[in-house]
Enzyme design. Sequence first.
Site, short mmCIF file in Angstrom:
data_model
loop_
_atom_site.label_atom_id
_atom_site.label_comp_id
_atom_site.label_asym_id
_atom_site.label_seq_id
_atom_site.Cartn_x
_atom_site.Cartn_y
_atom_site.Cartn_z
CG ASP A 98 -1.97 1.08 1.12
OD1 ASP A 98 -2.62 1.15 0.06
OD2 ASP A 98 -2.14 1.86 2.08
CB THR A 100 2.40 0.81 -5.51
OG1 THR A 100 1.87 -0.36 -4.88
CG2 THR A 100 3.31 0.38 -6.65
CG ASP A 224 -6.74 0.89 -0.91
OD1 ASP A 224 -5.56 0.62 -1.19
OD2 ASP A 224 -7.59 1.15 -1.77
#
Length: 278
Positions: A98, A100, A224
């Site tokens: 999370d 990237t 997420d």
Amino acid sequence: MPVKVSEEDVQGFLEKAIELARASGELMREAFYKDKKVDTKTNHADLVTETDGAIERDVIAALKEAYPDHRFIGEETAVDGKQCDFTDDPTWILDPIDGTTNFIHGIPDFAFSLGVTVNKEPVVGVIYLPIPDTMYTARKGKGAYCNGKKITANVIHEVSQALVMSEGGNGRDETVIRTHSDNLHQILTRSRGLRAYGSTAIDLCKIACGQGEAYVQYDLHCWDMAAGVVLVREAGATVMDPTGSGLDLMSRRVLVATSEDLARQISAMLSHIANGRD
């Protein structure tokens, strides 16, 4: 009928998630300092690396071996445009990296994020930041921890005292961007300030350990926030849909605040965005 799991089972889920986070962190650290092969997904801002895919494959393979009757949702294996098969069964929801974009640009703010749901309720969350070697863990009803030390949210009730977090997101629809910008303007006008760390998981870790008081985001995904939802709830924060209704993990939007009063104040400022469902 609701699915029943024991407290011992849930503790085992937590321990397994921590084990996988540590192993994945080693891969992330090694790859961070090397040249990266980067591809795009939905647009030029929605990025993926070979490390994302490798970690997801390894983690899901390990989980299928350990828990063959469970279900699994991963960012890189989610089928574009098809809704996730989200059931009451124990479900592992993974974001291998999370943040990237931070990872690609040499910014050390990225995280491994793994949550577990039972009866569609998040019960375990593990978020690991490999560069600073920081592990956030939470289990429903058992508190939130950072490197083994209990953490609590900084509870306030007025938006004028709040540091609020939000992200730009990967979507580039002009209407969505305009509405999001208008929402940020409303928040910035009334709050102490805005922050964006480039990772929903990290934003929620900040709230859980008292380094911010609210987070609102549209156009995100269940992977997420699944782990972070457990963490912030166990740290004492309120989690809801930005409209003020109950959280729907598949709705692609979330509002977190360190008190319900604060959450309601922020909700009333927002123009809401419907992003479809995971």
